[in-house]
Motif scaffolding. Structure first.
Motif, PDB file in Angstrom:
ATOM      1  N   GLY A 181      -0.032   4.970   3.383  1.00 51.87           N
ATOM      2  CA  GLY A 181       1.093   5.897   3.422  1.00 51.87           C
ATOM      3  C   GLY A 181       1.381   6.457   4.793  1.00 51.87           C
ATOM      4  O   GLY A 181       2.232   7.351   4.938  1.00 51.87           O
ATOM      5  N   ALA A 182       0.720   5.964   5.830  1.00 47.16           N
ATOM      6  CA  ALA A 182       0.885   6.510   7.169  1.00 47.16           C
ATOM      7  C   ALA A 182       2.313   6.389   7.694  1.00 47.16           C
ATOM      8  O   ALA A 182       2.744   7.195   8.535  1.00 47.16           O
ATOM      9  CB  ALA A 182      -0.072   5.814   8.139  1.00 47.16           C
ATOM     10  N   LEU A 183       3.062   5.397   7.218  1.00 51.72           N
ATOM     11  CA  LEU A 183       4.434   5.223   7.700  1.00 51.72           C
ATOM     12  C   LEU A 183       5.422   6.090   6.928  1.00 51.72           C
ATOM     13  O   LEU A 183       6.586   6.192   7.336  1.00 51.72           O
ATOM     14  CB  LEU A 183       4.862   3.754   7.573  1.00 51.72           C
ATOM     15  N   GLY A 184       4.984   6.706   5.844  1.00 49.96           N
ATOM     16  CA  GLY A 184       5.916   7.403   4.971  1.00 49.96           C
ATOM     17  C   GLY A 184       6.655   6.403   4.097  1.00 49.96           C
ATOM     18  O   GLY A 184       6.311   5.215   4.048  1.00 49.96           O
ATOM     19  N   ASP A 185       7.678   6.874   3.411  1.00 47.17           N
ATOM     20  CA  ASP A 185       8.466   5.972   2.567  1.00 47.17           C
ATOM     21  C   ASP A 185       9.138   4.914   3.424  1.00 47.17           C
ATOM     22  O   ASP A 185       9.818   5.226   4.411  1.00 47.17           O
ATOM     23  CB  ASP A 185       9.526   6.760   1.795  1.00 47.17           C
ATOM     24  N   ILE A 186       8.961   3.650   3.049  1.00 45.83           N
ATOM     25  CA  ILE A 186       9.540   2.543   3.816  1.00 45.83           C
ATOM     26  C   ILE A 186      10.888   2.168   3.207  1.00 45.83           C
ATOM     27  O   ILE A 186      10.992   1.891   2.012  1.00 45.83           O
ATOM     28  CB  ILE A 186       8.580   1.334   3.816  1.00 45.83           C
ATOM     29  N   GLU A 292      17.148  -7.002  -1.641  1.00 44.91           N
ATOM     30  CA  GLU A 292      16.807  -5.653  -2.089  1.00 44.91           C
ATOM     31  C   GLU A 292      15.764  -5.746  -3.191  1.00 44.91           C
ATOM     32  O   GLU A 292      15.699  -6.750  -3.917  1.00 44.91           O
ATOM     33  CB  GLU A 292      18.040  -4.891  -2.562  1.00 44.91           C
ATOM     34  N   PHE A 293      14.940  -4.693  -3.311  1.00 44.55           N
ATOM     35  CA  PHE A 293      13.772  -4.727  -4.183  1.00 44.55           C
ATOM     36  C   PHE A 293      13.753  -3.555  -5.162  1.00 44.55           C
ATOM     37  O   PHE A 293      14.276  -2.482  -4.874  1.00 44.55           O
ATOM     38  CB  PHE A 293      12.488  -4.725  -3.341  1.00 44.55           C
ATOM     39  N   PRO A 294      13.108  -3.771  -6.293  1.00 49.53           N
ATOM     40  CA  PRO A 294      13.089  -2.730  -7.333  1.00 49.53           C
ATOM     41  C   PRO A 294      12.511  -1.395  -6.886  1.00 49.53           C
ATOM     42  O   PRO A 294      12.941  -0.340  -7.375  1.00 49.53           O
ATOM     43  CB  PRO A 294      12.237  -3.363  -8.436  1.00 49.53           C
ATOM     44  N   LYS A 295      11.534  -1.411  -5.981  1.00 53.16           N
ATOM     45  CA  LYS A 295      10.901  -0.154  -5.566  1.00 53.16           C
ATOM     46  C   LYS A 295      11.740   0.639  -4.567  1.00 53.16           C
ATOM     47  O   LYS A 295      11.323   1.705  -4.122  1.00 53.16           O
ATOM     48  CB  LYS A 295       9.511  -0.431  -4.976  1.00 53.16           C
ATOM     49  N   GLY A 296      12.901   0.118  -4.196  1.00 52.47           N
ATOM     50  CA  GLY A 296      13.806   0.895  -3.352  1.00 52.47           C
ATOM     51  C   GLY A 296      13.646   0.643  -1.865  1.00 52.47           C
ATOM     52  O   GLY A 296      13.520   1.596  -1.082  1.00 52.47           O
ATOM     53  N   TRP A 297      13.647  -0.594  -1.453  1.00 58.04           N
ATOM     54  CA  TRP A 297      13.594  -0.940  -0.034  1.00 58.04           C
ATOM     55  C   TRP A 297      14.328  -2.261   0.162  1.00 58.04           C
ATOM     56  O   TRP A 297      14.649  -2.952  -0.801  1.00 58.04           O
ATOM     57  CB  TRP A 297      12.150  -1.049   0.475  1.00 58.04           C
TER      58      TRP A 297
END
Length: 418
Positions: A181-186, A292-297
């Motif tokens: 999680g160091a990058l935050g939300d990708i 695009e991907f289901p997890k939101g990226w």
């Protein structure tokens, strides 16, 4: 000859019968110190290289049972090149993979054919009770990947797909860093592979029809008259590959799926053109793909063959920090860089040698497969991993081919128009 997409049997009715067939063969498992009866199917540059890595990973333990290639020159050249490394061994030389798979003493095969043949050969190998290392991308057609995934999962065979970055220590360390999680939300992963060299432009004047099993090479495709260019420069034609998204993009796409633990893109758009190499090809030499991907990226893959310098990379864009694989540096992602913001270079894992840090080095990946032949543990890139990048590559190819937004229907394992 086998049909190619359905070698010898109808794969529509998978179940107990196929699972039982997959147990056939001289040995169900290999001991840690036993000799490995190995065969190579596809004796070109990649087959030669991967065999060399296998010999290095299991010194003194490889019994080269056979070499298979539809071109007699290729199999004879590889046999000559390894003769000094394997004194006294006389591998069987054959044109058809069924003949190799029927050879006594064979435990496992390296599959390094053109992309369109990967799944057919893999399925035949698994049916014959053999373990396999199969090059990436897994397929040129999604329907073949579906059948291969089902068959392998119904068996007890060890299958490693050749997306070798999963065995590179630095990529493994980066995966854990991103997972922390160091990058935050990708929100986006940007990938590219560019080059300006005609690596596909192999000479074909010396390639004679009498020396090539052209019928076997064509597999399930509509039958064509002998065409040495289509044989030697198969990377230029959609019959044999998904195009740039598979030939070059599958490595970076696989890394993104792995790091994000989000295996299937929900949709894709793409644009490709032939802008530089007017060489009779029908695949693009310049293309852009967006998934695009289901997890939101989102994931982008860009490739050009008309301008260098050669480079391949992944950049992970997070709310807090970004990570760039070109220098493995994590940087603050603020619009205005804070004075106390510090760049952080991801340290190389202590166990990693200099050579094992190179993304293009398949050595650790082949070694992982060799280890798993004895342990019977799943390797770093099992069939599910191969199927996931196959979905992305086929989805991208269809988006580029149609010029439309395409969607992957997870429930029915189909690519449809969005």
């Amino acid at each position: 000859m086998p049909d190619g997409s359905l070698p010898r049997r109808d794969f529509l009715g998978l179940g107990v019968g196929l699972a039982t067939a997959a147990l056939a063969g001289p040995r169900a498992t290999l001991g840690a110190n036993e000799r490995i009866g190995l065969g190579v199917i596809g004796c070109g540059v990649r087959g030669t290289y991967i065999l060399g890595e296998a010999l290095a990973a299991a010194p003194g333990r490889i019994q080269l049972v056979g070499l298979c290639d539809v071109w007699s020159q290729a199999r004879e050249k590889l046999a000559a090149s390894v003769a000094d490394k394997l004194p006294g061994q006389k591998p069987r030389l054959v044109a058809r993979y069924d003949d190799l798979l029927a050879t006594p003493g064979l435990d496992a095969v390296i599959i390094a054919t053109p992309d369109h043949a990967h799944c057919a050969v893999l399925m035949a190998a698994v049916q014959a009770g053999k373990d396999a290392y199969v090059e990436k991308p897994l397929t040129a057609r999604l329907e073949d990947a579906i059948k291969a995934q089902d068959l392998v999962k119904a068996s007890n065979r060890i299958v490693q797909v050749g997306t070798q970055r999963r065995s590179v220590p630095r990529f493994q360390a980066a995966k854990e860093y991103v997972k922390s999680g160091a990058l935050g939300d990708i929100c986006k992963i940007e990938t590219a592979w560019n080059r300006n060299v005609a690596s596909w432009a192999r000479p074909f004047d010396m390639c004679k029809e009498s020396e090539v099993d052209w019928e076997q090479y064509q597999m399930y495709l509509p039958k064509r008259a002998w065409d040495p260019m289509r044989y030697r420069r198969w990377q230029c034609f959609y019959d044999y590959t998904t195009g740039l998204v598979g030939l070059l993009g599958s490595h970076m796409i696989d890394v993104a799926l792995w790091f994000m633990e989000d295996p299937f893109p929900s949709s894709a758009v793409a644009l490709g053109r032939t802008l530089t190499w007017k060489d009779g090809r029908d695949i693009s030499d310049t293309a852009e793909y967006v998934f695009e991907f289901p997890k939101g990226w989102m994931l982008t893959f860009s490739s050009r063959l008309g301008s260098g310098p050669e480079s391949d990379f992944e950049v992970f864009y997070g709310k807090t920090r970004t990570l760039d694989s070109r220098d493995w540096t994590s940087r603050a992602a603020d619009n205005t860089r804070p004075q106390d913001a510090k760049d952080f270079v991801l340290p190389a894992p202590p166990k990693a040698s200099a050579g094992s840090l190179t993304a293009g080095d398949a050595g650790p990946h082949v070694a992982n497969w060799i280890e798993c032949l004895a342990s019977r543990k799943q390797p770093n890139a099992p069939i599910d991993v191969g199927y996931a990048h196959a979905v992305a590559c086929c989805l991208g190819r269809e988006a580029e081919r149609t010029g439309r937004r395409m969607r992957y229907d997870v429930a029915n394992r189909k690519i449809v128009e969005a």
